[in-house]
Write an enzyme that holds these catalytic residues in place. Structure first.
Site, PDB file in Angstrom:
ATOM      1  N   GLU A   1      -1.611   8.082  -7.582  1.00  0.00           N
ATOM      2  CA  GLU A   1      -2.525   7.780  -7.253  1.00  0.00           C
ATOM      3  C   GLU A   1      -3.876   8.698  -7.119  1.00  0.00           C
ATOM      4  O   GLU A   1      -3.608  10.032  -6.465  1.00  0.00           O
ATOM      5  CB  GLU A   1      -2.439   7.723  -5.928  1.00  0.00           C
ATOM      6  CG  GLU A   1      -1.509   6.299  -5.585  1.00  0.00           C
ATOM      7  CD  GLU A   1      -1.935   5.786  -4.083  1.00  0.00           C
ATOM      8  OE1 GLU A   1      -1.809   4.442  -3.797  1.00  0.00           O
ATOM      9  OE2 GLU A   1      -1.656   6.765  -3.490  1.00  0.00           O
TER      10      GLU A   1
ATOM     11  N   TRP B   1       0.648  -0.149   3.773  1.00  0.00           N
ATOM     12  CA  TRP B   1      -0.209  -0.809   4.957  1.00  0.00           C
ATOM     13  C   TRP B   1      -0.695   0.019   5.643  1.00  0.00           C
ATOM     14  O   TRP B   1      -1.577  -0.115   6.548  1.00  0.00           O
ATOM     15  CB  TRP B   1       1.172  -1.960   5.809  1.00  0.00           C
ATOM     16  CG  TRP B   1       0.966  -3.181   5.110  1.00  0.00           C
ATOM     17  CD1 TRP B   1       0.954  -3.914   4.365  1.00  0.00           C
ATOM     18  CD2 TRP B   1       1.673  -3.897   6.333  1.00  0.00           C
ATOM     19  NE1 TRP B   1       1.224  -5.275   4.114  1.00  0.00           N
ATOM     20  CE2 TRP B   1       1.908  -5.466   5.170  1.00  0.00           C
ATOM     21  CE3 TRP B   1       2.156  -4.308   7.920  1.00  0.00           C
ATOM     22  CZ2 TRP B   1       2.817  -6.183   5.841  1.00  0.00           C
ATOM     23  CZ3 TRP B   1       3.051  -5.195   7.831  1.00  0.00           C
ATOM     24  CH2 TRP B   1       2.516  -6.561   6.902  1.00  0.00           C
TER      25      TRP B   1
ATOM     26  N   HIS C   1       1.679  10.755   0.127  1.00  0.00           N
ATOM     27  CA  HIS C   1       0.938   9.648  -0.446  1.00  0.00           C
ATOM     28  C   HIS C   1       0.251  11.322   0.223  1.00  0.00           C
ATOM     29  O   HIS C   1      -0.434  12.372   1.334  1.00  0.00           O
ATOM     30  CB  HIS C   1       0.944   9.440   0.883  1.00  0.00           C
ATOM     31  CG  HIS C   1       0.144   8.102   0.651  1.00  0.00           C
ATOM     32  ND1 HIS C   1      -1.920   8.180   1.031  1.00  0.00           N
ATOM     33  CD2 HIS C   1      -0.652   7.268  -0.162  1.00  0.00           C
ATOM     34  CE1 HIS C   1      -2.404   7.611   0.942  1.00  0.00           C
ATOM     35  NE2 HIS C   1      -1.454   6.675   0.297  1.00  0.00           N
TER      36      HIS C   1
HETATM   37  P1  13P Z   1      -6.048   1.595  -1.635  1.00  0.00           P
HETATM   38  O1  13P Z   1      -5.532   0.336  -2.528  1.00  0.00           O
HETATM   39  O2  13P Z   1      -6.983   0.651  -0.624  1.00  0.00           O
HETATM   40  O3  13P Z   1      -7.167   2.261  -2.638  1.00  0.00           O
HETATM   41  O4  13P Z   1      -4.967   2.296  -1.244  1.00  0.00           O
HETATM   42  C1  13P Z   1      -4.399   2.881  -2.308  1.00  0.00           C
HETATM   43  C2  13P Z   1      -3.546   3.859  -1.082  1.00  0.00           C
HETATM   44  O5  13P Z   1      -3.929   4.598  -0.965  1.00  0.00           O
HETATM   45  C3  13P Z   1      -2.260   3.628  -1.411  1.00  0.00           C
HETATM   46  O6  13P Z   1      -1.206   4.322  -1.109  1.00  0.00           O
END
Ligand code: 13P
Length: 258
Positions: free
Chosen positions: A172, A10, A103
């Site tokens: 990511e 979130w 992250h």
């Molecule tokens: P989005 O799904 O908004 O691109 O974000 C990805 C994210 O950073 C989840 O940790």
């Protein structure tokens, strides 16, 4: 087949607990409509201030045994005079079972180096929670594979193969995260290539056995339009969803793709 992980990060949303509760209630109703046939494990990672209340909600109704509580960060010491930080034992007491670490918003916006991520990762394991370890290149240039390899090596430095096996990794790519200008999702094919590379680094450097490899998720601009494309790949064990996870209709649409 193993259940897929759907992790809702979130970030710094929503603004009030009332809104947070609405999202949870909506998802709970959807789970109720599915009956016994859930193909996924849900992990909600709300901001620290909602952890306690969210933890209580996740112990009730259709969430029980289906959805789990995660934190978005941790401090690397368990006790001490550390203004503004939240420790592993504190998260434990709130019922957090998972913690996101590394992250890109912390790595790049707040300048957290791999060494800090590594110390936090060790704190999560020491406190018997499951780390959701984010890795990913900032730009997809000719050097990105080297970058990713080094990031993985430094992030997991000093961990035993057993420890690494306990982690969940989230690939990511930073350029794919929806809040970044010009963001676009990766394709499942190229995400799988990176995921293979991450697994190869772990197998090569830590001699991980195939049976002890961590799960690897994809994150970056996942929506109801592309969730099935990622989730449907056997090499991708789940998704880490940011923006779409605080939009209750969109999030339930994502779940309905699985
Ligand atoms: P989005 O799904 O908004 O691109 O974000 C990805 C994210 O950073 C989840 O940790």
């Amino acid at each position: 087949m193993d259940k897929k992980y759907i992790v809702a990060n979130w970030k710094m949303n929503p603004q009030t607990w009332a809104e947070a509760e609405q999202i949870l209630d909506f998802v709970d109703d959807y789970l109720g409509s599915l009956g016994e046939s859930k193909e996924f494990s849900l992990i909600f990672c709300p901001p620290f201030v909602f952890l306690e209340e969210a933890g209580k909600v996740l112990k009730t109704s259709h969430f029980e045994h289906e959805a789990f509580l995660g934190a978005q960060d941790i401090f690397w010491e368990d006790t001490g005079a550390d203004t503004g930080e939240i420790s592993g034992p504190m998260l434990n007491k709130l019922g957090a079972e998972y913690v996101i670490v590394g992250h890109s918003e912390r790595r790049w916006k707040l300048g957290e180096p791999d060494e800090t991520v590594n110390k936090k990762l060790k704190a999560i394991l020491r406190n018997a929670m499951v780390p959701i370890v984010c890795v990913g290149e900032r730009v997809r240039d000719g050097n990105f594979k080297e970058f990713l390899k080094e990031q993985v090596e430094k992030t997991f430095a000093g961990l035993t193969p057993d420890d690494i096996g306990k982690c969940i990794i989230a690939y990511e790519p930073v350029w794919a995260i929806s809040s970044n200008p010009g963001a676009r999702p990766d394709t499942p094919e190229s995400a799988i290539e990176s995921i293979h590379m991450i697994r190869e680094v772990l197998i090569g450097n830590w001699k991980l056995e195939i049976g002890n490899l961590p799960k690897v998720l994809y994150g970056g601009s996942v929506t109801s339009k592309n969730a099935a494309d990622f989730i449907g790949q056997k090499e991708i064990d789940g998704i880490l969803v940011g923006g779409a996870s605080v939009n209750k209709d969109e999030f339930v649409k994502i779940l309905s793709q699985i």
